[in-house]
Scaffold this motif. Structure first.
Motif, PDB file in Angstrom:
ATOM      1  N   LEU A  96       0.846  -1.192   0.000  1.00 53.14           N
ATOM      2  CA  LEU A  96       0.000   0.000   0.000  1.00 53.14           C
ATOM      3  C   LEU A  96       0.886   1.250   0.000  1.00 53.14           C
ATOM      4  O   LEU A  96       2.063   1.195   0.347  1.00 53.14           O
ATOM      5  N   ARG A  97       0.294   2.373  -0.377  1.00 48.63           N
ATOM      6  CA  ARG A  97       1.017   3.644  -0.354  1.00 48.63           C
ATOM      7  C   ARG A  97       0.795   4.337   0.985  1.00 48.63           C
ATOM      8  O   ARG A  97      -0.336   4.596   1.370  1.00 48.63           O
ATOM      9  N   HIS A  98       1.884   4.621   1.663  1.00 51.90           N
ATOM     10  CA  HIS A  98       1.816   5.252   2.986  1.00 51.90           C
ATOM     11  C   HIS A  98       1.714   6.768   2.832  1.00 51.90           C
ATOM     12  O   HIS A  98       2.598   7.392   2.255  1.00 51.90           O
ATOM     13  N   VAL A  99       0.632   7.343   3.348  1.00 51.99           N
ATOM     14  CA  VAL A  99       0.475   8.800   3.343  1.00 51.99           C
ATOM     15  C   VAL A  99       0.507   9.284   4.789  1.00 51.99           C
ATOM     16  O   VAL A  99      -0.437   9.048   5.557  1.00 51.99           O
ATOM     17  N   ASN A 100       1.600   9.930   5.167  1.00 47.44           N
ATOM     18  CA  ASN A 100       1.709  10.535   6.491  1.00 47.44           C
ATOM     19  C   ASN A 100       1.139  11.951   6.384  1.00 47.44           C
ATOM     20  O   ASN A 100       1.684  12.803   5.693  1.00 47.44           O
ATOM     21  N   ILE A 101       0.018  12.178   7.070  1.00 53.06           N
ATOM     22  CA  ILE A 101      -0.695  13.455   6.900  1.00 53.06           C
ATOM     23  C   ILE A 101       0.170  14.638   7.343  1.00 53.06           C
ATOM     24  O   ILE A 101       0.175  15.695   6.702  1.00 53.06           O
ATOM     25  N   GLY A 102       0.926  14.470   8.410  1.00 52.60           N
ATOM     26  CA  GLY A 102       1.783  15.566   8.864  1.00 52.60           C
ATOM     27  C   GLY A 102       2.789  15.965   7.791  1.00 52.60           C
ATOM     28  O   GLY A 102       2.993  17.158   7.511  1.00 52.60           O
ATOM     29  N   ASP A 103       3.408  14.966   7.176  1.00 55.85           N
ATOM     30  CA  ASP A 103       4.380  15.256   6.106  1.00 55.85           C
ATOM     31  C   ASP A 103       3.683  15.911   4.919  1.00 55.85           C
ATOM     32  O   ASP A 103       4.204  16.855   4.321  1.00 55.85           O
ATOM     33  N   LEU A 104       2.510  15.386   4.570  1.00 61.43           N
ATOM     34  CA  LEU A 104       1.768  15.930   3.424  1.00 61.43           C
ATOM     35  C   LEU A 104       1.417  17.406   3.647  1.00 61.43           C
ATOM     36  O   LEU A 104       1.558  18.237   2.740  1.00 61.43           O
ATOM     37  N   VAL A 105       0.978  17.710   4.853  1.00 65.21           N
ATOM     38  CA  VAL A 105       0.598  19.090   5.177  1.00 65.21           C
ATOM     39  C   VAL A 105       1.796  20.021   5.024  1.00 65.21           C
ATOM     40  O   VAL A 105       1.683  21.125   4.473  1.00 65.21           O
ATOM     41  N   ARG A 106       2.939  19.571   5.486  1.00 65.16           N
ATOM     42  CA  ARG A 106       4.143  20.412   5.373  1.00 65.16           C
ATOM     43  C   ARG A 106       4.584  20.542   3.918  1.00 65.16           C
ATOM     44  O   ARG A 106       4.868  21.649   3.439  1.00 65.16           O
ATOM     45  N   GLU A 107       4.622  19.404   3.214  1.00 65.17           N
ATOM     46  CA  GLU A 107       5.121  19.439   1.825  1.00 65.17           C
ATOM     47  C   GLU A 107       4.249  20.291   0.924  1.00 65.17           C
ATOM     48  O   GLU A 107       4.725  21.017   0.058  1.00 65.17           O
ATOM     49  N   LYS A 108       2.904  20.193   1.126  1.00 62.66           N
ATOM     50  CA  LYS A 108       1.977  20.877   0.217  1.00 62.66           C
ATOM     51  C   LYS A 108       1.396  22.155   0.828  1.00 62.66           C
ATOM     52  O   LYS A 108       0.485  22.752   0.259  1.00 62.66           O
ATOM     53  N   SER A 109       1.903  22.527   1.988  1.00 61.63           N
ATOM     54  CA  SER A 109       1.407  23.721   2.693  1.00 61.63           C
ATOM     55  C   SER A 109      -0.114  23.690   2.869  1.00 61.63           C
ATOM     56  O   SER A 109      -0.807  24.675   2.588  1.00 61.63           O
ATOM     57  N   GLU A 138      -9.119   5.809  -5.683  1.00 63.97           N
ATOM     58  CA  GLU A 138      -8.433   4.704  -6.367  1.00 63.97           C
ATOM     59  C   GLU A 138      -8.168   3.543  -5.424  1.00 63.97           C
ATOM     60  O   GLU A 138      -8.130   2.384  -5.833  1.00 63.97           O
ATOM     61  N   GLY A 139      -7.929   3.823  -4.129  1.00 63.07           N
ATOM     62  CA  GLY A 139      -7.682   2.774  -3.149  1.00 63.07           C
ATOM     63  C   GLY A 139      -6.203   2.469  -2.976  1.00 63.07           C
ATOM     64  O   GLY A 139      -5.335   3.030  -3.658  1.00 63.07           O
ATOM     65  N   GLY A 140      -5.932   1.549  -2.028  1.00 69.46           N
ATOM     66  CA  GLY A 140      -4.556   1.143  -1.764  1.00 69.46           C
ATOM     67  C   GLY A 140      -3.754   2.151  -0.965  1.00 69.46           C
ATOM     68  O   GLY A 140      -2.528   2.173  -1.055  1.00 69.46           O
ATOM     69  N   ILE A 141      -4.439   2.968  -0.153  1.00 65.42           N
ATOM     70  CA  ILE A 141      -3.768   4.025   0.596  1.00 65.42           C
ATOM     71  C   ILE A 141      -3.787   3.713   2.099  1.00 65.42           C
ATOM     72  O   ILE A 141      -4.806   3.302   2.659  1.00 65.42           O
ATOM     73  N   LEU A 142      -2.655   3.937   2.723  1.00 68.00           N
ATOM     74  CA  LEU A 142      -2.493   3.744   4.164  1.00 68.00           C
ATOM     75  C   LEU A 142      -2.269   5.124   4.775  1.00 68.00           C
ATOM     76  O   LEU A 142      -1.216   5.726   4.600  1.00 68.00           O
ATOM     77  N   VAL A 143      -3.292   5.627   5.459  1.00 63.86           N
ATOM     78  CA  VAL A 143      -3.226   6.990   6.016  1.00 63.86           C
ATOM     79  C   VAL A 143      -2.774   6.930   7.472  1.00 63.86           C
ATOM     80  O   VAL A 143      -3.277   6.130   8.254  1.00 63.86           O
ATOM     81  N   ASP A 144      -1.848   7.792   7.824  1.00 61.08           N
ATOM     82  CA  ASP A 144      -1.198   7.811   9.142  1.00 61.08           C
ATOM     83  C   ASP A 144      -1.414   9.195   9.751  1.00 61.08           C
ATOM     84  O   ASP A 144      -0.866  10.183   9.267  1.00 61.08           O
TER      85      ASP A 144
END
Ligand SMILES: Nc1ncnc2c1ncn2[C@@H]1O[C@H](COP(=O)(O)OP(=O)(O)OP(=O)(O)O)[C@@H](O)[C@H]1O
Length: 236
Positions: A96-109, A138-144
């Protein structure tokens, strides 16, 4: 690394913040039904008595009406319970694709700026949901993430709540430099099972799976059990 808050507190979600109150007796454990195991979901995790995966959907790895080819899984829990460690291993094991929300928020502001008092970015929940909508479909996402009440309910096929013994969590958080109210808030969050309650209020209770995360054996067991669940999952 800078932290990301759901709003006013750098460590806690909405209900977690609401739980920042004087200590009171912990809530009574809920009782769960035995686990039907029609397709071999034999949970090899060690949980407390109220932490049984209770759903036929989990037992069967059912897609619950989803059109996704692979399931989306949310891994939540108090900071320090091992979400990122577990997700990293699980993403590799289950593909699965790991999506760390904290990292995403920082990377994409995806935030409303920096809070000087709290020393953290304040997450913009709408921007986060907009950013993820297409990939979640699409699916296959692991949200952290250390909160779970602002994601659309339809996104997830399974919601894992990691839980850690209070004294172990205390040592982990002090080891990360947490002190004062930041430390107290997080420990109270765990004592009151705030994330578990938040998950149960935000999602169908039969897709919410509390898992123990006290030591490395727990991580290994959890990753193995979740990998099996993900591999057995089928769209319905
Ligand atoms: N089950 C466990 N056994 C032993 N150590 C653990 C366990 N879970 C986490 N840790 C350790 O605790 C620390 C925090 O882990 P991790 O970053 O995975 O937690 P997290 O829940 O993602 O925290 P945050 O919400 O702050 O990102 C790491 O040093 C990790 O190695």
């Amino acid at each position: 690394m800078a932290e990301v808050a759901t709003a006013a507190d750098p460590t806690l979600g909405r209900r977690a913040r609401a739980a920042s109150r004087p200590l009171a007796p912990a809530p009574e454990p809920r009782q769960s039904a035995p686990v039907p195991s029609s397709r071999g979901w034999a949970p090899s995790y060690r949980g407390t008595s109220n932490l049984e995966p209770s759903s036929p959907a989990m037992a069967a790895g059912s897609g619950g009406g989803s059109r996704r080819a692979r399931p989306n899984v949310l891994v939540t829990g108090t900071p320090g319970t091992g979400k990122t460690t577990t997700c990293s291993l699980l993403a590799d094991a289950a593909g699965l694709r790991h999506v760390n929300i904290g990292d995403l928020v920082r990377e994409k502001s995806l935030h409303d700026g920096w809070d000087d008092d709290l020393e953290c970015h304040v997450i913009n929940e709408d921007l986060v949901c907009d950013e993820l909508e297409d990939v979640m479909e699409e699916g296959g996402i692991l949200v952290d993430y250390h909160g779970c009440d602002f994601f659309p309910e339809r996104w997830f096929d399974l919601v894992v709540v990691l839980q850690t013994d209070n004294s172990i969590l205390h040592d982990r958080l002090t080891g990360r430099g947490y002190t004062g109210s930041k430390l107290t808030n997080n420990i109270e969050c765990e004592i009151f099972q705030v994330l578990l309650e938040e998950a149960r209020e935000s999602y169908r209770e039969d897709i919410v799976m509390p898992l123990r995360s006290d030591n490395v054996e727990d991580i290994s067991r959890n990753v193995g059990a979740l990998t099996d669940w993900i591999n057995n999952w089928r769209p319905s």
